[in-house]
Motif scaffolding. Sequence first.
Motif, mmCIF file in Angstrom:
data_model
loop_
_atom_site.group_PDB
_atom_site.id
_atom_site.type_symbol
_atom_site.label_atom_id
_atom_site.label_comp_id
_atom_site.label_asym_id
_atom_site.label_seq_id
_atom_site.Cartn_x
_atom_site.Cartn_y
_atom_site.Cartn_z
ATOM 1 N N GLN A 119 14.359 86.122 30.702
ATOM 2 C CA GLN A 119 12.904 86.275 30.761
ATOM 3 C C GLN A 119 12.204 85.401 29.724
ATOM 4 O O GLN A 119 11.137 84.843 29.980
ATOM 5 C CB GLN A 119 12.525 87.738 30.541
ATOM 6 C CG GLN A 119 12.917 88.681 31.677
ATOM 7 C CD GLN A 119 12.118 88.432 32.950
ATOM 8 O OE1 GLN A 119 12.666 88.326 34.039
ATOM 9 N NE2 GLN A 119 10.815 88.329 32.821
ATOM 10 N N ALA A 120 12.818 85.258 28.559
ATOM 11 C CA ALA A 120 12.221 84.429 27.506
ATOM 12 C C ALA A 120 12.254 82.951 27.879
ATOM 13 O O ALA A 120 11.357 82.184 27.506
ATOM 14 C CB ALA A 120 12.960 84.657 26.186
ATOM 15 N N LEU A 121 13.271 82.551 28.632
ATOM 16 C CA LEU A 121 13.428 81.145 29.011
ATOM 17 C C LEU A 121 12.699 80.797 30.317
ATOM 18 O O LEU A 121 12.389 79.624 30.564
ATOM 19 C CB LEU A 121 14.922 80.826 29.151
ATOM 20 C CG LEU A 121 15.336 79.361 29.288
ATOM 21 C CD1 LEU A 121 14.887 78.544 28.078
ATOM 22 C CD2 LEU A 121 16.853 79.267 29.463
ATOM 23 N N LEU A 122 12.388 81.798 31.119
ATOM 24 C CA LEU A 122 11.794 81.561 32.440
ATOM 25 C C LEU A 122 10.531 80.703 32.419
ATOM 26 O O LEU A 122 10.403 79.780 33.239
ATOM 27 C CB LEU A 122 11.478 82.892 33.123
ATOM 28 C CG LEU A 122 12.564 83.517 33.990
ATOM 29 C CD1 LEU A 122 12.029 84.788 34.635
ATOM 30 C CD2 LEU A 122 13.055 82.551 35.041
ATOM 31 N N PRO A 123 9.567 80.978 31.526
ATOM 32 C CA PRO A 123 8.349 80.160 31.554
ATOM 33 C C PRO A 123 8.626 78.676 31.376
ATOM 34 O O PRO A 123 7.968 77.836 31.998
ATOM 35 C CB PRO A 123 7.525 80.730 30.385
ATOM 36 C CG PRO A 123 8.005 82.133 30.234
ATOM 37 C CD PRO A 123 9.473 82.079 30.547
ATOM 38 N N HIS A 124 9.609 78.349 30.541
ATOM 39 C CA HIS A 124 9.988 76.958 30.305
ATOM 40 C C HIS A 124 10.452 76.301 31.601
ATOM 41 O O HIS A 124 10.003 75.206 31.963
ATOM 42 C CB HIS A 124 11.077 76.904 29.242
ATOM 43 C CG HIS A 124 11.775 75.579 29.130
ATOM 44 N ND1 HIS A 124 11.211 74.495 28.510
ATOM 45 C CD2 HIS A 124 13.002 75.178 29.559
ATOM 46 C CE1 HIS A 124 12.049 73.470 28.559
ATOM 47 N NE2 HIS A 124 13.145 73.859 29.187
ATOM 48 N N MET A 125 11.350 76.958 32.321
ATOM 49 C CA MET A 125 11.882 76.373 33.550
ATOM 50 C C MET A 125 10.834 76.358 34.661
ATOM 51 O O MET A 125 10.717 75.384 35.409
ATOM 52 C CB MET A 125 13.129 77.130 34.004
ATOM 53 C CG MET A 125 14.355 76.870 33.158
ATOM 54 S SD MET A 125 15.856 77.559 33.920
ATOM 55 C CE MET A 125 17.121 76.865 32.835
ATOM 56 N N ALA A 126 10.074 77.439 34.774
ATOM 57 C CA ALA A 126 9.070 77.517 35.841
ATOM 58 C C ALA A 126 7.995 76.457 35.650
ATOM 59 O O ALA A 126 7.532 75.835 36.618
ATOM 60 C CB ALA A 126 8.455 78.910 35.874
ATOM 61 N N GLU A 127 7.607 76.218 34.404
ATOM 62 C CA GLU A 127 6.585 75.205 34.134
ATOM 63 C C GLU A 127 7.089 73.809 34.492
ATOM 64 O O GLU A 127 6.331 72.982 35.018
ATOM 65 C CB GLU A 127 6.174 75.260 32.668
ATOM 66 C CG GLU A 127 5.069 74.279 32.290
ATOM 67 C CD GLU A 127 4.652 74.391 30.839
ATOM 68 O OE1 GLU A 127 3.963 73.475 30.359
ATOM 69 O OE2 GLU A 127 5.031 75.379 30.178
ATOM 70 N N ARG A 128 8.367 73.541 34.205
ATOM 71 C CA ARG A 128 8.957 72.246 34.542
ATOM 72 C C ARG A 128 9.229 72.112 36.032
ATOM 73 O O ARG A 128 9.337 71.007 36.548
ATOM 74 C CB ARG A 128 10.269 72.059 33.787
ATOM 75 C CG ARG A 128 10.136 71.898 32.277
ATOM 76 C CD ARG A 128 11.486 71.752 31.629
ATOM 77 N NE ARG A 128 12.198 70.588 32.143
ATOM 78 C CZ ARG A 128 13.457 70.587 32.546
ATOM 79 N NH1 ARG A 128 14.162 71.692 32.516
ATOM 80 N NH2 ARG A 128 14.033 69.483 32.982
ATOM 81 N N GLY A 129 9.390 73.255 36.706
ATOM 82 C CA GLY A 129 9.696 73.221 38.130
ATOM 83 C C GLY A 129 11.110 72.812 38.433
ATOM 84 O O GLY A 129 11.404 72.295 39.523
ATOM 85 N N SER A 130 12.022 73.043 37.477
ATOM 86 C CA SER A 130 13.430 72.711 37.706
ATOM 87 C C SER A 130 14.294 73.499 36.746
ATOM 88 O O SER A 130 13.817 74.029 35.739
ATOM 89 C CB SER A 130 13.683 71.212 37.517
ATOM 90 O OG SER A 130 13.486 70.839 36.165
ATOM 91 N N GLY A 131 15.573 73.559 37.043
ATOM 92 C CA GLY A 131 16.516 74.252 36.184
ATOM 93 C C GLY A 131 17.470 75.107 36.994
ATOM 94 O O GLY A 131 17.251 75.367 38.182
#
Length: 271
Positions: A119-131
């Motif tokens: 959950q802490a890392l999700l915003p980072h990946m969602a904002e980039r649109g990849s991962g």
Amino acid sequence: MSFKDKTIWITGASSGIGEALAREWASRGARIILSGRDESRLSAVAENLGTDSLILPFDVRDDAAMHDAVTKATAWTGNVDVFVANAGISQRSQALKTDMQVYRDIIEIDLTAQIAATQALLPHMAERGSGNLVFISSIAGKVGVPMRTAYCAAKFGLIGYADALRAELSVKGVEVHVIAPGSVATNVSRNALAADGSKRGKSDDVIDNGIPPAEAAKTMVDAIEAGQREIIVARGMEEAMGEMRRTPDQLLDQVAGMVAAGYMEKMEADG
């Protein structure tokens, strides 16, 4: 998918499957972030990777330390391309004899802490649109196994979280993979909790004769590279049990289709 120059973050990376995954991804040219509680053991793993690596030691139950690690991990190369929720502990005890604290400890380590880090890392990946998010569950997360009631509860729960999360992220470019290993030749049984919460301290023949970690790691990374969503890594009866309980791709597609059709937006609009 190529992992060359990608940043891979692995929890529970000081030994076993986590260490083997670090070695496998490093051999494919990835940069590796290693997390676990024992800094000296993480350092020993990093020294033999032959690639750029970062050590972020922390206890997965320490929320403040975990959030600090997320900040450092995303800042190291500017992104985390793959996150592997691998930290965990097993169990060897009958339910009738097991202290309730054992259930709380295993579920916190194997399930709640893995969700919190994701959950802490999700915003980072969602904002980039990849991962890619990779959850190390178990055959015991697909089939109820005696002497592992707490472990099964946590690993079943991890798959449920991952499957629901996959559907939500299917429109955001973030892939979710569930891995269900059978017996892999690690210290998982020696480190398992007994009925009173103490460390068991001995292994099982089935574990000692299990899949070599390096072989298991290669199978896992190959399957992630191929885009598989549910990955069973087991032999013999364990493989057969896992395949019997495999979630059909058609069902995963159906749930993702609900999201693409606006299911979440409709639910939120309806209050």
